[in-house]
Every structure is written in structure tokens, then in C-alpha cells.
Scaffold this motif. Structure first.
Motif, PDB file in Angstrom:
ATOM      1  N   GLU A  51      -1.066  14.254   9.527  1.00 38.44           N
ATOM      2  CA  GLU A  51      -2.294  13.496   9.777  1.00 38.44           C
ATOM      3  C   GLU A  51      -3.235  13.595   8.585  1.00 38.44           C
ATOM      4  N   PHE A  52      -3.364  14.802   8.024  1.00 35.49           N
ATOM      5  CA  PHE A  52      -4.237  14.971   6.857  1.00 35.49           C
ATOM      6  C   PHE A  52      -3.760  14.105   5.704  1.00 35.49           C
ATOM      7  N   ASN A  53      -2.474  14.156   5.414  1.00 34.61           N
ATOM      8  CA  ASN A  53      -1.960  13.407   4.268  1.00 34.61           C
ATOM      9  C   ASN A  53      -2.119  11.903   4.436  1.00 34.61           C
ATOM     10  N   LEU A  54      -1.987  11.426   5.669  1.00 32.82           N
ATOM     11  CA  LEU A  54      -2.142   9.994   5.919  1.00 32.82           C
ATOM     12  C   LEU A  54      -3.584   9.548   5.700  1.00 32.82           C
ATOM     13  N   ILE A  55      -4.546  10.257   6.289  1.00 26.87           N
ATOM     14  CA  ILE A  55      -5.941   9.839   6.125  1.00 26.87           C
ATOM     15  C   ILE A  55      -6.387  10.033   4.675  1.00 26.87           C
ATOM     16  N   ALA A  56      -5.895  11.105   4.019  1.00 26.80           N
ATOM     17  CA  ALA A  56      -6.256  11.329   2.617  1.00 26.80           C
ATOM     18  C   ALA A  56      -5.733  10.202   1.735  1.00 26.80           C
ATOM     19  N   HIS A  57      -4.526   9.756   2.014  1.00 24.02           N
ATOM     20  CA  HIS A  57      -3.937   8.669   1.218  1.00 24.02           C
ATOM     21  C   HIS A  57      -4.744   7.386   1.382  1.00 24.02           C
ATOM     22  N   LEU A  58      -5.115   7.072   2.591  1.00 26.50           N
ATOM     23  CA  LEU A  58      -5.886   5.850   2.831  1.00 26.50           C
ATOM     24  C   LEU A  58      -7.272   5.940   2.191  1.00 26.50           C
ATOM     25  N   LEU A  59      -7.905   7.114   2.286  1.00 20.18           N
ATOM     26  CA  LEU A  59      -9.249   7.265   1.743  1.00 20.18           C
ATOM     27  C   LEU A  59      -9.255   7.246   0.212  1.00 20.18           C
ATOM     28  N   ARG A  60      -8.143   7.660  -0.392  1.00 19.29           N
ATOM     29  CA  ARG A  60      -8.095   7.621  -1.854  1.00 19.29           C
ATOM     30  C   ARG A  60      -7.912   6.206  -2.376  1.00 19.29           C
ATOM     31  N   HIS A  61      -7.601   5.267  -1.486  1.00 23.62           N
ATOM     32  CA  HIS A  61      -7.414   3.865  -1.886  1.00 23.62           C
ATOM     33  C   HIS A  61      -8.230   2.963  -0.957  1.00 23.62           C
ATOM     34  N   PRO A  62      -9.547   3.114  -0.950  1.00 30.58           N
ATOM     35  CA  PRO A  62     -10.373   2.344  -0.009  1.00 30.58           C
ATOM     36  C   PRO A  62     -10.220   0.840  -0.207  1.00 30.58           C
ATOM     37  N   GLY A  63     -10.053   0.147   0.895  1.00 31.13           N
ATOM     38  CA  GLY A  63      -9.935  -1.304   0.852  1.00 31.13           C
ATOM     39  C   GLY A  63      -8.529  -1.807   0.598  1.00 31.13           C
ATOM     40  N   GLN A  64      -7.632  -0.948   0.105  1.00 33.69           N
ATOM     41  CA  GLN A  64      -6.261  -1.379  -0.152  1.00 33.69           C
ATOM     42  C   GLN A  64      -5.469  -1.393   1.148  1.00 33.69           C
ATOM     43  N   VAL A  65      -4.741  -2.470   1.370  1.00 29.06           N
ATOM     44  CA  VAL A  65      -3.959  -2.609   2.585  1.00 29.06           C
ATOM     45  C   VAL A  65      -2.530  -2.140   2.319  1.00 29.06           C
ATOM     46  N   PHE A  66      -2.052  -1.230   3.163  1.00 24.24           N
ATOM     47  CA  PHE A  66      -0.688  -0.703   3.051  1.00 24.24           C
ATOM     48  C   PHE A  66       0.142  -1.166   4.234  1.00 24.24           C
ATOM     49  N   THR A  67       1.341  -1.621   3.968  1.00 22.41           N
ATOM     50  CA  THR A  67       2.262  -1.912   5.057  1.00 22.41           C
ATOM     51  C   THR A  67       2.759  -0.592   5.636  1.00 22.41           C
ATOM     52  N   ARG A  68       3.326  -0.655   6.824  1.00 21.07           N
ATOM     53  CA  ARG A  68       3.882   0.556   7.433  1.00 21.07           C
ATOM     54  C   ARG A  68       5.014   1.111   6.575  1.00 21.07           C
ATOM     55  N   GLU A  69       5.819   0.228   6.002  1.00 20.58           N
ATOM     56  CA  GLU A  69       6.919   0.668   5.146  1.00 20.58           C
ATOM     57  C   GLU A  69       6.396   1.391   3.904  1.00 20.58           C
ATOM     58  N   GLN A  70       5.298   0.888   3.330  1.00 21.98           N
ATOM     59  CA  GLN A  70       4.710   1.546   2.171  1.00 21.98           C
ATOM     60  C   GLN A  70       4.179   2.932   2.530  1.00 21.98           C
ATOM     61  N   LEU A  71       3.561   3.049   3.698  1.00 22.44           N
ATOM     62  CA  LEU A  71       3.038   4.346   4.117  1.00 22.44           C
ATOM     63  C   LEU A  71       4.165   5.340   4.364  1.00 22.44           C
ATOM     64  N   LEU A  72       5.257   4.878   4.959  1.00 17.65           N
ATOM     65  CA  LEU A  72       6.404   5.766   5.152  1.00 17.65           C
ATOM     66  C   LEU A  72       6.922   6.286   3.817  1.00 17.65           C
ATOM     67  N   ALA A  73       6.963   5.412   2.822  1.00 21.48           N
ATOM     68  CA  ALA A  73       7.462   5.805   1.506  1.00 21.48           C
ATOM     69  C   ALA A  73       6.474   6.709   0.776  1.00 21.48           C
ATOM     70  N   GLN A  74       5.185   6.382   0.819  1.00 22.41           N
ATOM     71  CA  GLN A  74       4.199   7.064  -0.009  1.00 22.41           C
ATOM     72  C   GLN A  74       3.623   8.325   0.635  1.00 22.41           C
TER      73      GLN A  74
END
Length: 228
Positions: free
Chosen positions: A160-183
Motif C-alpha cells: 500500500e505504501f509503495n502504491l500511494i508513494a508511486h502515485l504521489l511522486r507523479h501527480p496528475g499522471q494517469v497509470f493503467t493497471r498494467e503499468q502499476l503492476l509493472a512499476q
């Protein structure tokens, strides 16, 4: 002698499966302790403080779901890799919602088990040198691996931490579910993307109305200021 990567607790009541898990994890340099009963496994987790737990759902004494709930309720965020049968999808999702970090479905390759354990341990350590970030009322500190809502710490699993941290480090950028699984998870894109939705749902529940996670219909997720 190779330095141990740490102790992995295997809680599995099928002896032949537990033996294979022990063998392959030991080959990778992990210390391994096996319990065949959920209650004994929970006691071992509290006594031994393993670096990760490989947890079967269908256990005698205390099933894997109750095991995971008891672990998290006690504030223990040791990475948990669930092992499930093919027909246990509902239990698998419930386990993720209770704080498990990942799952494997039987039958599985022992090499995949080892790879998954290594992956959850990497995720629990987090990416090196990641900057602090904040969006709206939510901020993340990668050094202490804490998330704060209005300055108050929020308890999260490593994933959970890594997911929210990843999104917050890229504000406004839209990630697909596949991209999130990979990254975030480090998994190839053929993995079940529903796991991303489960973790997003859990984050939203924990962050409440301060959650910056936005659903972009037909695409995926992004982070945006709630007051914007």
C-alpha cells in the motif's frame, strides 16, 4: 558461507509442498521455519520475527485469513505471501484486503515462489533514493516509510505504501493497471489487474476523504489534490 537473507516462515499443512518451499527458499539463502498449523504459525511469527511469511489459506487450527487478520490487528506488517487453491478467489481477495502483500495460486512453480518472496521483500524496503512527496492532505516520507494524513501517520502495508508513494511522486499522471503492476509490483502485464483495484480500495478506505487517488474511467488511476 553465504550470509542469510533472513528467516522466512512457511505455514503449510501439506508436507510435500512445505518441503519443496523449504528446499527452494534455502537454496536462495533464506533461513526457513515451517509450521503446519495456523495457531502454531502465528505463535512462531510473533516469536521469530521473520522477514516474510508464506501462508496457506486452508490451514487447520487457524485459517490463513484469520491468521492474517490477527497479525495485522497486532500491528505486525511483516510481508505476507498467500498461497491459495484455484477455487479460493473470494478468500484471496479478502486476504489482500486484510493486508496480505501478494498471492500464489496452486499449483505453482517453486522458482516463482522464490521470486515472489524476493519481490515482496524489495517492495518492503522501497526504492533507494526516492524523494518525499505530497499531494493535497497526504504526504509520504520514503526514509521512514510513513504516510501522513493532515500530519497524522496512517498505518499501511508495504505494498500500500509503495502504491500511494508511486502515485504521489507523479501527480496528475494517469497509470493503467498494467503499468502499476509493472512499476509498483514488478510484475509482467499478464498478471490479474484486479489486484490493483483491491489495493486502491484499501488505500481509499484508510485515507478517507483525504485520498488523492482518482479513477480515470477506462484508463486507470492518478493522484490529484482533493481540493483542486
Amino acid at each position: 558461507m553465504t550470509e542469510s537473507r533472513g528467516l522466512v516462515l512457511v505455514v503449510e499443512d501439506e508436507a510435500h509442498i512445505a518441503d519443496v518451499q523449504r528446499l527452494y527458499l534455502a537454496r536462495e539463502g533464506f533461513g526457513v521455519h515451517v509450521e503446519t498449523d495456523g495457531l502454531a504459525g502465528l505463535a512462531a511469527a510473533r516469536r521469530m520475527h521473520p522477514v516474510a511469511i508464506v501462508l496457506d489459506i486452508g490451514l487447520p487450527g487457524l485459517d490463513g485469513i484469520a491468521f492474517c487478520r490477527a497479525l495485522r490487528d497486532a500491528g505486525d506488517w511483516t510481508p505476507v505471501l498467500l498461497v491459495t487453491a484455484r477455487g479460493e478467489e473470494a478468500d484471496r481477495i479478502l486476504g489482500l484486503e486484510l493486508g496480505a502483500d501478494d498471492y500464489l495460486t496452486k499449483p505453482f512453480s517453486p522458482r516463482e515462489l522464490v521470486a515472489r518472496v524476493r519481490t515482496v521483500l524489495r517492495r518492503s524496503a522501497g526504492p533507494p533514493g526516492a524523494p518525499a512527496a505530497a499531494v493535497g492532505r497526504i504526504g509520504v516520507d520514503p526514509v521512514s516509510r510513513t504516510v501522513r494524513r493532515d500530519g497524522v501517520p496512517v498505518e499501511l502495508t508495504a505494498t500500500e505504501f509503495n502504491l500511494i508513494a508511486h502515485l504521489l511522486r507523479h501527480p496528475g499522471q494517469v497509470f493503467t493497471r498494467e503499468q502499476l503492476l509493472a512499476q509498483v509490483w514488478g510484475y509482467p502485464r499478464y498478471r490479474d489487474t484486479r489486484m490493483v483495484d483491491v489495493f486502491v480500495s484499501q488505500l481509499r478506505a484508510k485515507l478517507g476523504d483525504a485520498s488523492p487517488i482518482r479513477t480515470v474511467r477506462g484508463v486507470g488511476y492518478s493522484a490529484a489534490d482533493t481540493d483542486a
